[in-house]
Design a protein around this motif. Structure first.
Motif, PDB file in Angstrom:
ATOM      1  N   LEU A   1       0.795  -1.198  -0.103  1.00 58.25           N
ATOM      2  CA  LEU A   1       0.037   0.033  -0.033  1.00 58.25           C
ATOM      3  C   LEU A   1       0.966   1.283   0.076  1.00 58.25           C
ATOM      4  N   PHE A   2       2.031   1.091   0.817  1.00 62.36           N
ATOM      5  CA  PHE A   2       2.940   2.485   0.852  1.00 62.36           C
ATOM      6  C   PHE A   2       3.545   2.477  -0.455  1.00 62.36           C
ATOM      7  N   THR A   3       3.801   1.432  -1.199  1.00 64.62           N
ATOM      8  CA  THR A   3       4.647   1.481  -2.485  1.00 64.62           C
ATOM      9  C   THR A   3       3.573   2.090  -3.371  1.00 64.62           C
ATOM     10  N   LEU A   4       2.214   1.690  -3.390  1.00 63.74           N
ATOM     11  CA  LEU A   4       1.353   2.220  -4.455  1.00 63.74           C
ATOM     12  C   LEU A   4       1.010   3.592  -4.348  1.00 63.74           C
ATOM     13  N   HIS A   5       1.122   4.082  -3.053  1.00 65.25           N
ATOM     14  CA  HIS A   5       0.878   5.641  -2.731  1.00 65.25           C
ATOM     15  C   HIS A   5       1.843   6.371  -3.464  1.00 65.25           C
TER      16      HIS A   5
ATOM     17  N   PHE B   1       0.093   4.728   8.661  1.00 66.01           N
ATOM     18  CA  PHE B   1       1.140   4.512   7.935  1.00 66.01           C
ATOM     19  C   PHE B   1       2.453   4.735   8.868  1.00 66.01           C
ATOM     20  N   CYS B   2       2.232   5.831   9.614  1.00 59.38           N
ATOM     21  CA  CYS B   2       3.247   6.300  10.624  1.00 59.38           C
ATOM     22  C   CYS B   2       3.409   5.241  11.791  1.00 59.38           C
ATOM     23  N   TRP B   3       2.433   4.775  12.091  1.00 65.61           N
ATOM     24  CA  TRP B   3       2.257   3.781  13.294  1.00 65.61           C
ATOM     25  C   TRP B   3       2.439   2.283  12.932  1.00 65.61           C
ATOM     26  N   ALA B   4       2.160   2.058  11.781  1.00 66.51           N
ATOM     27  CA  ALA B   4       2.549   0.655  11.318  1.00 66.51           C
ATOM     28  C   ALA B   4       3.940   0.640  10.900  1.00 66.51           C
ATOM     29  N   MET B   5       4.449   1.331  10.169  1.00 67.84           N
ATOM     30  CA  MET B   5       5.953   1.361   9.951  1.00 67.84           C
ATOM     31  C   MET B   5       6.830   1.384  11.323  1.00 67.84           C
ATOM     32  N   LEU B   6       6.302   2.224  12.368  1.00 66.97           N
ATOM     33  CA  LEU B   6       6.817   2.545  13.487  1.00 66.97           C
ATOM     34  C   LEU B   6       7.019   1.034  14.367  1.00 66.97           C
TER      35      LEU B   6
ATOM     36  N   ALA C   1      11.605   0.970   7.280  1.00 67.82           N
ATOM     37  CA  ALA C   1      10.403   1.342   8.024  1.00 67.82           C
ATOM     38  C   ALA C   1      10.494   2.649   8.807  1.00 67.82           C
ATOM     39  N   LEU C   2      11.880   2.772   9.261  1.00 64.09           N
ATOM     40  CA  LEU C   2      12.127   3.999  10.236  1.00 64.09           C
ATOM     41  C   LEU C   2      12.168   5.252   9.455  1.00 64.09           C
ATOM     42  N   VAL C   3      12.510   5.169   8.293  1.00 61.27           N
ATOM     43  CA  VAL C   3      12.571   6.311   7.283  1.00 61.27           C
ATOM     44  C   VAL C   3      11.242   6.571   6.897  1.00 61.27           C
ATOM     45  N   SER C   4      10.531   5.723   6.597  1.00 57.00           N
ATOM     46  CA  SER C   4       9.245   5.910   6.115  1.00 57.00           C
ATOM     47  C   SER C   4       7.996   6.217   7.293  1.00 57.00           C
ATOM     48  N   SER C   5       8.383   5.976   8.462  1.00 57.48           N
ATOM     49  CA  SER C   5       7.470   6.223   9.584  1.00 57.48           C
ATOM     50  C   SER C   5       7.735   7.795   9.887  1.00 57.48           C
ATOM     51  N   GLY C   6       8.995   8.265   9.858  1.00 54.46           N
ATOM     52  CA  GLY C   6       9.531   9.571  10.018  1.00 54.46           C
ATOM     53  C   GLY C   6       8.906  10.494   8.835  1.00 54.46           C
ATOM     54  N   SER C   7       8.858  10.116   7.705  1.00 56.29           N
ATOM     55  CA  SER C   7       8.205  11.018   6.836  1.00 56.29           C
ATOM     56  C   SER C   7       6.804  11.245   6.907  1.00 56.29           C
ATOM     57  N   MET C   8       5.981  10.029   7.318  1.00 52.42           N
ATOM     58  CA  MET C   8       4.792  10.053   7.499  1.00 52.42           C
ATOM     59  C   MET C   8       4.112  11.149   8.840  1.00 52.42           C
ATOM     60  N   ALA C   9       5.255  11.133   9.568  1.00 48.19           N
ATOM     61  CA  ALA C   9       4.895  11.985  10.952  1.00 48.19           C
ATOM     62  C   ALA C   9       5.288  13.333  10.499  1.00 48.19           C
ATOM     63  N   PHE C  10       6.300  13.430   9.656  1.00 44.19           N
ATOM     64  CA  PHE C  10       6.675  14.767   9.070  1.00 44.19           C
ATOM     65  C   PHE C  10       5.300  15.303   8.266  1.00 44.19           C
ATOM     66  N   ALA C  11       4.744  14.531   7.461  1.00 45.77           N
ATOM     67  CA  ALA C  11       3.520  14.802   6.564  1.00 45.77           C
ATOM     68  C   ALA C  11       2.507  15.208   7.355  1.00 45.77           C
ATOM     69  N   TYR C  12       2.199  14.474   8.263  1.00 42.50           N
ATOM     70  CA  TYR C  12       1.216  14.464   9.462  1.00 42.50           C
ATOM     71  C   TYR C  12       1.297  15.957  10.091  1.00 42.50           C
TER      72      TYR C  12
ATOM     73  N   ALA D   1       9.003   9.767  -3.424  1.00 43.49           N
ATOM     74  CA  ALA D   1      10.289   8.865  -3.540  1.00 43.49           C
ATOM     75  C   ALA D   1      10.534   7.877  -2.120  1.00 43.49           C
ATOM     76  N   ILE D   2      10.344   8.540  -1.030  1.00 44.73           N
ATOM     77  CA  ILE D   2      10.357   7.425   0.081  1.00 44.73           C
ATOM     78  C   ILE D   2       9.340   6.542   0.015  1.00 44.73           C
ATOM     79  N   GLN D   3       8.112   7.115  -0.226  1.00 43.41           N
ATOM     80  CA  GLN D   3       6.982   6.019  -0.369  1.00 43.41           C
ATOM     81  C   GLN D   3       7.142   4.947  -1.249  1.00 43.41           C
ATOM     82  N   LEU D   4       7.733   5.174  -2.390  1.00 48.71           N
ATOM     83  CA  LEU D   4       7.952   4.185  -3.404  1.00 48.71           C
ATOM     84  C   LEU D   4       9.012   3.206  -2.863  1.00 48.71           C
ATOM     85  N   ALA D   5      10.253   3.974  -2.660  1.00 43.06           N
ATOM     86  CA  ALA D   5      11.458   3.002  -2.199  1.00 43.06           C
ATOM     87  C   ALA D   5      11.285   2.391  -0.950  1.00 43.06           C
ATOM     88  N   GLY D   6      11.112   2.981   0.220  1.00 44.14           N
ATOM     89  CA  GLY D   6      10.657   2.652   1.439  1.00 44.14           C
ATOM     90  C   GLY D   6       9.509   1.548   1.604  1.00 44.14           C
ATOM     91  N   GLY D   7       8.756   1.719   0.593  1.00 39.37           N
ATOM     92  CA  GLY D   7       7.484   0.670   0.700  1.00 39.37           C
ATOM     93  C   GLY D   7       7.813  -0.430  -0.254  1.00 39.37           C
TER      94      GLY D   7
END
Length: 148
Positions: A23-27, A105-110, A72-83, A53-59
Motif C-alpha cells: 500500500l505504501f509503495t502504491l501510494h 502508515f506512521c504507526w504501522a511502519m514504526l 520502516a524507520l525512514v518511512s515512519s518519520g516521513s509520515m510523521a513529518f507529513a502529518y 520517493a520515500i513511499q516508493l523506495a521505502g514501501g
C-alpha cells in the motif's frame, strides 16, 4: 489455541509487512507517476516529490522485507513529518484534518521497526544464507589447533 497463534505470529507479521509495504509503495507510485487515480508532483519539489520517493523506495523495501527496520524507520518519520506539516495545522484530530492515512502508515511502519520483518522476508533469507556460510568456518576453527 495459544500455541497455534504463537507459531503463526511470524507469518501474520510477514503478511502485515507485505500489505503495508504494498500500500505504501502504491501510494508513492500514484504520486510520482499520476497513475491509480493519483495526482503527480513535479520532480524535485519539496516536500511532495521527496515524500513520494520515500513511499516508493521505502514501501518496496518493506514489501520484500529487505532492510525492513531501516526502511520502516525512514518511512515512519516521513509520515510523521507529513502529518504535522500538512494535516495537523488544519485541525487537531486526524479524522478532522484528513490525516488518518499518514497516522496509520506512521504507526504501522514504526511497529515494523520494533518487530522486524516476520516470515517471508529477504532479510531472513539472506540472514539464513549468511548463517550457513559462517557455520562451516566456525566448525573448522573450533577443531584447529591453536598456535601461539
Amino acid at each position: 489455541m495459544s500455541r497455534h497463534l504463537d507459531t503463526s505470529r511470524p507469518y501474520a507479521l510477514g503478511l502485515f509487512r507485505i500489505i503495508v509495504g504494498l500500500l505504501f509503495t502504491l501510494h508513492g507510485v500514484s504520486t510520482l507517476f499520476g497513475v491509480l487515480g493519483g495526482d503527480t508532483v513535479a520532480a524535485g519539489t519539496w516536500p511532495g516529490w521527496y515524500a513520494a520517493a520515500i513511499q516508493l523506495a521505502g514501501g518496496a523495501f518493506v514489501l520484500v522485507g529487505l532492510g525492513t527496520r531501516a526502511a520502516a524507520l525512514v518511512s515512519s518519520g516521513s509520515m510523521a513529518f507529513a502529518y504535522f506539516t500538512k494535516h495537523q495545522p488544519h485541525a487537531l484530530l486526524p479524522i478532522q484534518n484528513g490525516g488518518e492515512p499518514a497516522v496509520m502508515f506512521c504507526w504501522a511502519m514504526l511497529l515494523l521497526v520494533f518487530t522486524g520483518s516476520g516470515a517471508l522476508a529477504l532479510d531472513r533469507l539472506l540472514g539464513a544464507r549468511e548463517a550457513r556460510k559462517e557455520a562451516p568456518q566456525e566448525a573448522e576453527s573450533e577443531g584447529a589447533p591453536v598456535t601461539v
